[in-house]
Design an enzyme around this catalytic site. Structure first.
Site, mmCIF file in Angstrom:
data_model
loop_
_atom_site.group_PDB
_atom_site.id
_atom_site.type_symbol
_atom_site.label_atom_id
_atom_site.label_comp_id
_atom_site.label_asym_id
_atom_site.label_seq_id
_atom_site.Cartn_x
_atom_site.Cartn_y
_atom_site.Cartn_z
ATOM 1 N N HIS A 61 20.218 -41.547 59.985
ATOM 2 C CA HIS A 61 20.887 -40.720 58.982
ATOM 3 C C HIS A 61 22.410 -40.902 59.171
ATOM 4 C CE1 HIS A 61 20.327 -37.004 56.249
ATOM 5 N NE2 HIS A 61 21.618 -37.285 56.208
ATOM 6 N N ASN A 120 15.219 -37.850 48.078
ATOM 7 C CA ASN A 120 16.227 -36.791 48.146
ATOM 8 C C ASN A 120 16.730 -36.579 46.732
ATOM 9 O OD1 ASN A 120 15.912 -36.745 50.879
ATOM 10 N ND2 ASN A 120 17.965 -37.494 51.370
ATOM 11 N N GLU A 165 14.728 -33.959 50.688
ATOM 12 C CA GLU A 165 15.904 -33.081 50.646
ATOM 13 C C GLU A 165 16.077 -32.552 49.238
ATOM 14 O OE1 GLU A 165 19.756 -34.593 51.953
ATOM 15 O OE2 GLU A 165 18.785 -35.590 53.650
HETATM 16 C C1 GBH Z 1 22.531 -35.681 51.161
HETATM 17 O O1 GBH Z 1 23.208 -36.605 50.348
HETATM 18 C C2 GBH Z 1 22.609 -36.114 52.608
HETATM 19 O O2 GBH Z 1 21.426 -36.769 52.997
HETATM 20 C C3 GBH Z 1 22.897 -34.975 53.547
HETATM 21 O O3 GBH Z 1 23.261 -35.480 54.782
HETATM 22 C C4 GBH Z 1 23.969 -34.101 52.955
HETATM 23 O O4 GBH Z 1 24.383 -33.085 53.819
HETATM 24 C C5 GBH Z 1 23.401 -33.490 51.707
HETATM 25 O O5 GBH Z 1 23.021 -34.471 50.802
HETATM 26 C C6 GBH Z 1 24.383 -32.604 50.970
HETATM 27 O O6 GBH Z 1 25.479 -33.343 50.564
HETATM 28 O O7 GBH Z 1 31.948 -37.490 45.803
HETATM 29 O O8 GBH Z 1 32.923 -38.629 47.654
HETATM 30 O O9 GBH Z 1 32.263 -36.352 47.914
HETATM 31 C C7 GBH Z 1 23.228 -36.299 48.979
HETATM 32 C C8 GBH Z 1 23.898 -37.415 48.226
HETATM 33 C C9 GBH Z 1 26.118 -37.345 49.161
HETATM 34 C C10 GBH Z 1 25.749 -37.952 46.931
HETATM 35 C C11 GBH Z 1 27.579 -37.000 48.841
HETATM 36 C C12 GBH Z 1 27.165 -37.599 46.591
HETATM 37 C C13 GBH Z 1 29.368 -37.286 47.311
HETATM 38 C C14 GBH Z 1 30.446 -38.214 47.774
HETATM 39 N N1 GBH Z 1 25.299 -37.151 48.005
HETATM 40 N N2 GBH Z 1 28.034 -37.768 47.699
HETATM 41 S S1 GBH Z 1 31.992 -37.648 47.243
#
Ligand code: GBH
Length: 491
Positions: free
Chosen positions: A129, A316, A386
């Site tokens: 992860h 997820n 998730e």
């Molecule tokens: C999950 O990702 C992860 O598996 C987990 O670790 C995390 O804590 C959880 O979600 C909540 O976020 O726009 O640059 O801020 C979810 C997928 C990750 C996709 C963060 C969007 C945003 C990057 N997301 N991402 S940004």
């Protein structure tokens, strides 16, 4: 009253696996204790702290390294069937390579697993992860074709040590976030920002590494251990903004770029990268003066090696988007995945917003995502690994917006079950507040609040914890349910 009588009667099967999920770097802390090696998040947060909100880091996090018994107690309070957690590769193998195993790392996970098994909670392990051992990053990380060997060797140590008690293994959490956010942009470690090149190199090497671990399990461990091995891919939903053919094509290319690129090689019958996306990247690469496509090809042998390497499909799922061929387009770096896809994405105005810019409540999006995957990839067994909702740190513990989100997710899941989709479990993100990557401790996803100013990292249930507990216990959604008090007990 939101629910009709009919809705109240819709139930989850008794053997449906309800759980919660976490990840090592986000909760464990103890970043350099008992022989743990440095990983890419230790390195990033220590050497480049300004990319993280408030310059937070996971050095201590929720301190689950020292609080695992309390964590399992929370699982018992919630009445969980299962718990999904990840292993810190560099806690087990400090340099990443399998010649040197850290006994304290093995012991920590043995303790956690034994405590769960004692109370009949099914452990679900994620091998990776996002916290790559820093030494392996220095050797090229996911840009290196050697990733397959490194990961297979690590997986063997994991299966050998934990496979007697653990029957569900997930190789990777969210290839998109590893390869697009980590290698093809500057949001996640190792913030390589190799846009339009790094993403695709990583995708191929990661898929081969996944397949090597799957085949290893299949050949050397399945017969004696009898477990299952799969992968978790982030699948958010993308609806065409209008019914025009252009918008449908744009939405499909967006799906291929966001998740199809990882799904198709494993779950389709023909294997390999999705055709429309491959064609688009090849065409753009040629226009841009590249000698070959930026998307590396799979050989026929590699395609066959990766195809079918799953016992289940971990999804997820958090949110949905509208996609347009012409509207809401942004300027992206050239080359880049989003320039290759070349579409606009946005949210409908009436979709409720969370504390995270990327997370809104889109209607029935679990059902929409799973029905698409179900049809396209021949009805695999799904687990939602998730799903959850962020709020800014809320000390009063009354998280009604999160409850609204979870109830909507439950209805969407029941729609899946009603339509014959084989979804067998649901892991809420997250058991407790944790280090939310670039957002530090500012955005909170926990059913339990964690007090990060308290050295004991005291955990306190939020209202959503009681609501989730009620759903897990009774297997339906009761919209009238209110906790009698905020005191949690073990039933
Ligand atoms: C999950 O990702 C992860 O598996 C987990 O670790 C995390 O804590 C959880 O979600 C909540 O976020 O726009 O640059 O801020 C979810 C997928 C990750 C996709 C963060 C969007 C945003 C990057 N997301 N991402 S940004």
């Amino acid at each position: 009253c939101h629910g009709s009588t009919l809705k109240h009667q819709r139930r989850f099967p008794d053997d449906f696996l309800f759980g919660t999920a976490t990840a090592a770097y986000q909760i464990e802390g103890a970043w350099n204790e008992d022989g743990k090696g440095e990983n890419i998040w230790d390195y990033l947060t220590h050497n480049n702290p300004t990319v993280i909100k408030n310059q937070d880091n996971g050095d201590i996090a929720a301190d689950s390294y020292h609080n695992y018994k309390r964590d399992v107690e929370m699982m018992r309070e919630l009445g969980l069937d299962a718990y999904r957690f990840s292993l810190s590769w560099s806690r087990i193998l400090p340099t990443g390579l399998a010649n040197q195993v850290n006994p304290a790392g093995i012991e920590y996970y043995n303790n956690l697993i034994n405590e769960m098994v004692k109370y009949n909670i099914t452990p679900m392990i994620t091998l990776y992860h996002w916290d790559l051992p820093q030494k392996l990053q220095e050797l090229g990380g996911f840009s290196s074709p050697l990733m397959g060997e490194w990961f297979e060797d690590y997986a063997r140590v994991v299966f050998e040590n934990f496979g007697d008690r653990v029957k569900m293994f997930i190789t990777f959490n969210e290839p998109r976030e590893i390869c697009y956010e980590g290698y093809g942009s500057d949001t996640k470690a190792p913030i390589l920002n190799a846009t339009g090149v790094g993403t695709y190199l990583c995708a191929k090497n990661l898929l081969i590494a996944h397949a090597r671990a799957y085949h290893l399990y299949d050949k050397e461990f399945r017969a004696t251990q009898g477990g299952q091995c799969g992968i978790t891919i982030s699948v958010n939903w993308f609806t065409p903004a209008t019914e025009s053919a252009e918008d449908e094509i744009a939405a499909e290319l967006m799906r291929q770029g966001e998740f199809g690129i990882y799904v198709h090689p494993i779950f389709s019958t023909e294997g390999g990268f999705p055709k429309e996306l491959s064609d688009r990247i090849a065409e753009k690469s040629a226009q841009q003066g590249f000698a070959r496509s930026r998307l590396p090809e799979f050989t026929e042998e590699e395609k066959a090696f990766v195809r079918g390497t799953f016992d289940f499909f971990g999804v997820n799922h958090y949110t949905g988007h509208l996609v347009s061929a012409t509207e809401h387009k942004e300027i992206h770096p050239v080359p880049s995945l989003l320039d290759d896809v070349d579409a606009g994405q946005f949210y409908a105005d009436d979709w409720p917003a969370s504390a995270s810019a990327w997370l809104v409540l889109a209607p029935d999006s679990i059902f929409q995502a799973l029905s698409y995957l179900d049809k396209k990839y021949n009805k695999p067994v799904f687990y939602i690994t998730e799903n959850g909702w962020s709020m800014y740190e809320d000390r009063d513990l009354i998280d009604d917006d999160r409850i609204t989100y979870y109830r909507a997710s439950m209805e969407s899941l029941l729609n899946c079950l009603d339509s014959g989709i084989n979804v067998k479990g649901y892991m809420a993100w997250s058991l407790m507040d944790n280090f939310e990557w670039n957002q530090g401790y500012n955005e909170r996803f926990g059913l339990y609040r964690v007090d990060f100013s308290d050295p004991a990292r005291t955990r306190t249930p939020r209202k959503s914890a009681f609501v989730y507990k009620h759903i897990v216990k009774h297997r339906y959604v009761d919209y009238d349910y209110q906790p009698e008090s905020m005191t949690m007990t073990i039933d």
